[in-house]
Every structure is written in structure tokens, then in C-alpha cells.
Design an enzyme around this catalytic site. Structure first.
Site, mmCIF file in Angstrom:
data_model
loop_
_atom_site.group_PDB
_atom_site.id
_atom_site.type_symbol
_atom_site.label_atom_id
_atom_site.label_comp_id
_atom_site.label_asym_id
_atom_site.label_seq_id
_atom_site.Cartn_x
_atom_site.Cartn_y
_atom_site.Cartn_z
ATOM 1 N N SER A 10 0.942 -1.068 -0.094
ATOM 2 C CA SER A 10 0.221 -0.123 0.196
ATOM 3 C C SER A 10 0.942 1.141 -0.072
ATOM 4 O O SER A 10 1.690 1.526 1.026
ATOM 5 C CB SER A 10 -1.004 -0.016 1.338
ATOM 6 O OG SER A 10 -1.531 1.434 1.415
ATOM 7 N N HIS A 34 -1.278 -1.225 -4.219
ATOM 8 C CA HIS A 34 -2.677 -0.962 -3.575
ATOM 9 C C HIS A 34 -2.969 0.561 -3.561
ATOM 10 O O HIS A 34 -1.951 1.132 -2.610
ATOM 11 C CB HIS A 34 -2.578 -1.689 -2.259
ATOM 12 C CG HIS A 34 -3.904 -1.860 -1.656
ATOM 13 N ND1 HIS A 34 -5.128 -2.504 -2.198
ATOM 14 C CD2 HIS A 34 -4.607 -0.996 -0.436
ATOM 15 C CE1 HIS A 34 -6.127 -2.112 -1.346
ATOM 16 N NE2 HIS A 34 -5.699 -1.365 -0.429
ATOM 17 N N ASP A 36 -5.121 3.277 -1.339
ATOM 18 C CA ASP A 36 -6.066 3.491 -0.458
ATOM 19 C C ASP A 36 -6.559 4.734 -0.731
ATOM 20 O O ASP A 36 -5.830 5.945 -0.572
ATOM 21 C CB ASP A 36 -5.349 3.422 0.805
ATOM 22 C CG ASP A 36 -4.926 1.870 1.357
ATOM 23 O OD1 ASP A 36 -6.094 1.270 1.231
ATOM 24 O OD2 ASP A 36 -3.959 1.791 1.688
ATOM 25 N N MET A 38 -9.078 7.462 0.271
ATOM 26 C CA MET A 38 -10.090 7.938 1.502
ATOM 27 C C MET A 38 -10.469 9.239 1.193
ATOM 28 O O MET A 38 -9.717 10.198 0.754
ATOM 29 C CB MET A 38 -8.940 7.892 2.744
ATOM 30 C CG MET A 38 -8.437 6.619 2.802
ATOM 31 S SD MET A 38 -7.409 6.868 4.421
ATOM 32 C CE MET A 38 -6.572 4.935 4.473
ATOM 33 N N HIS A 67 -8.820 0.786 -3.811
ATOM 34 C CA HIS A 67 -9.632 0.268 -2.452
ATOM 35 C C HIS A 67 -10.319 1.762 -2.356
ATOM 36 O O HIS A 67 -9.635 2.851 -1.723
ATOM 37 C CB HIS A 67 -8.767 -0.024 -1.390
ATOM 38 C CG HIS A 67 -9.575 -0.272 -0.167
ATOM 39 N ND1 HIS A 67 -8.967 -0.615 1.180
ATOM 40 C CD2 HIS A 67 -10.932 -0.431 -0.034
ATOM 41 C CE1 HIS A 67 -10.136 -0.621 1.896
ATOM 42 N NE2 HIS A 67 -11.403 -0.493 1.284
ATOM 43 N N MET A 69 -12.253 3.829 -0.155
ATOM 44 C CA MET A 69 -12.829 4.110 1.219
ATOM 45 C C MET A 69 -13.548 5.528 1.082
ATOM 46 O O MET A 69 -13.305 6.460 1.670
ATOM 47 C CB MET A 69 -11.840 4.153 2.243
ATOM 48 C CG MET A 69 -11.361 2.715 2.455
ATOM 49 S SD MET A 69 -9.974 2.611 3.638
ATOM 50 C CE MET A 69 -8.392 2.786 2.212
ATOM 51 N N MET A 137 -11.489 -6.224 5.958
ATOM 52 C CA MET A 137 -10.423 -5.204 6.822
ATOM 53 C C MET A 137 -10.237 -5.901 8.152
ATOM 54 O O MET A 137 -11.105 -6.275 8.778
ATOM 55 C CB MET A 137 -11.215 -3.946 6.835
ATOM 56 C CG MET A 137 -11.473 -2.932 5.459
ATOM 57 S SD MET A 137 -9.746 -2.726 4.797
ATOM 58 C CE MET A 137 -9.213 -1.920 6.220
ATOM 59 N N ASP A 175 -6.561 -6.814 4.628
ATOM 60 C CA ASP A 175 -5.865 -5.681 4.802
ATOM 61 C C ASP A 175 -5.837 -5.185 6.311
ATOM 62 O O ASP A 175 -6.889 -4.805 6.757
ATOM 63 C CB ASP A 175 -6.625 -4.274 3.655
ATOM 64 C CG ASP A 175 -5.942 -3.069 3.674
ATOM 65 O OD1 ASP A 175 -4.951 -2.956 4.571
ATOM 66 O OD2 ASP A 175 -6.278 -2.278 2.924
#
Length: 221
Positions: A10, A34, A36, A38, A67, A69, A137, A175
Site C-alpha cells: 500500500s 494498492h 488506499d 480516502m 480500494h 474508502m 478489513m 488489509d
């Protein structure tokens, strides 16, 4: 079905000042990167957006695993699909999940759904046949460096048992707090891909660290 363990570092844990060099270090032995994403709404943190993702795509043709979020991820699916190979949305943020998953696949990306620690596996039973991956998660999403939640082992086991019945090829990702002490047990439970940030990027030699993580994943706990 036998799965070889995959590691997706990540980049949230990387040094963004030298991001190209950081990517080069991990891609010597990693299976992808990866991302992330957010928004500061669904999770209490903001990470990065399309300018960074576009720069990463221009820099490498590696498998990019996004991913999301974020709330209302449907608004951005077409944009993400321009740069990434896989899009995972959170079960907790999507109202019409089948429609979202179908759209992701039509855009040419692998489709995944992520579950927060409190969300039970059985909520995925009807959508599971349409998925390429499920991301479990093992911490509450939003920050790196959190402590691994021990109930994740049983959760992964339940998901693999369900997937073996209706989607045997499902990629089960984990993760949060994954390390050499627990990765073997997670793999034994049925996990196939591991998202790891600080435990790779903060090491002196990420190549060696990823190699050792893969070896640990092959061991039977």
C-alpha cells in the site's frame, strides 16, 4: 484450488517525495500496487486523488488495485477505470451493490467488495458469484499501523467456505496489521492476497521483506 500468495504494498505508507523510487523497490517482488483512496467522510482521513493516481499509471504498467474508502463511489468509477486494473468498493457505502459491481466489470476492471470488521460475511452471499475479490478489513479503515483484529482469522475461514460453494476462484484479500507472524494463519484460513504498507515500505530492503512475507504465507500455521 491452490492459490499462490500475492502481496500488494500500500503506497499510503510510502515516501511520496520519492514515490517513483519507492514503487521501483517494491515491484521487484510485489504483485501489484494498492491504492488506499480516502475521502475524510467514510473514514477519518484523506489520502490522495486522481493527480497522484495518474502519475503512478504513467510511471508504471503494474497492476493497480484501488480500494475506495469513500461515500458514493459510483460518481468516480469511470475516472478510476482510466488508470487502475481493479476497483473495490465498501459494502457499507453502496446502495445498489449489484449495479455497481456490474458497472465496474463493464469498465474493464476486476470488481471487489470490502467489509469493515463489524460487517458479517453472510451479507455477501447474493453478490459473491459476481465478484472477483473480497477485501476483509482486519483493522478499522482510515489509518496505517493499527493492531490486527484477531477475529479476522475466523472471518476469512467463513468466507472461503462460502466461496468454495459458489465462487471457488474468489480472491480473498486481507488489509490491516498483516505481518510475518499472522500471514501463514491467514493463508491457511483461505486468504490469497495481502495488503501491507508500513511493514514493507519502512523496511531497509522491501524486496527481501516481500520475499519473506510470501514464504511465511506458504507455511501452515
Amino acid at each position: 484450488m491452490i492459490f499462490l500468495p500475492k502481496i500488494y504494498p500500500s503506497i499510503l505508507a510510502a515516501n511520496f517525495i520519492t514515490l517513483g523510487t519507492e514503487i521501483d523497490k517494491v515491484l521487484k517482488n510485489a504483485d501489484g500496487i494498492h491504492l488506499d483512496i480516502m475521502d475524510g467522510v467514510f473514514v477519518p482521513n484523506i489520502s490522495f486523488g486522481f493527480p497522484i493516481i495518474e502519475s503512478i499509471r504513467k510511471y508504471t504498467d503494474a497492476y493497480l488495485d484501488a480500494h475506495l474508502m469513500i461515500v458514493e463511489p459510483d460518481r468516480y468509477l469511470e475516472k478510476f477505470a482510466m488508470y487502475v486494473n481493479s476497483i473495490t468498493v465498501h459494502y457499507e457505502t453502496v446502495i445498489h451493490l449489484h449495479r455497481t459491481v456490474t458497472w465496474i466489470k463493464k469498465l474493464g476492471c476486476d470488481a471487489g467488495v470490502s467489509l469493515n470488521p463489524h460487517t458479517p460475511i453472510f451479507m455477501l452471499e447474493e453478490i459473491l458469484p459476481f465478484l472477483d475479490k473480497v477485501l476483509i478489513m482486519s483493522v478499522n479503515p482510515g489509518f496505517t499501523g493499527q493492531q490486527f483484529i484477531e477475529s479476522t482469522f475466523e472471518k476469512v475461514k467463513k468466507l472461503r467456505q462460502l466461496a468454495n460453494k459458489i465462487n471457488p476462484k474468489l480472491d480473498i484479500m486481507v488489509d490491516g496489521g498483516v505481518n510475518k507472524d499472522n500471514i501463514g494463519k491467514l493463508a491457511s484460513a483461505g486468504a490469497t492476497t495481502f495488503i501491507i504498507g508500513a511493514s514493507i515500505f519502512h523496511k531497509e530492503d522491501p524486496y527481501v521483506e516481500i520475499k519473506e512475507l510470501k514464504e511465511a504465507a506458504k507455511s501452515i500455521d
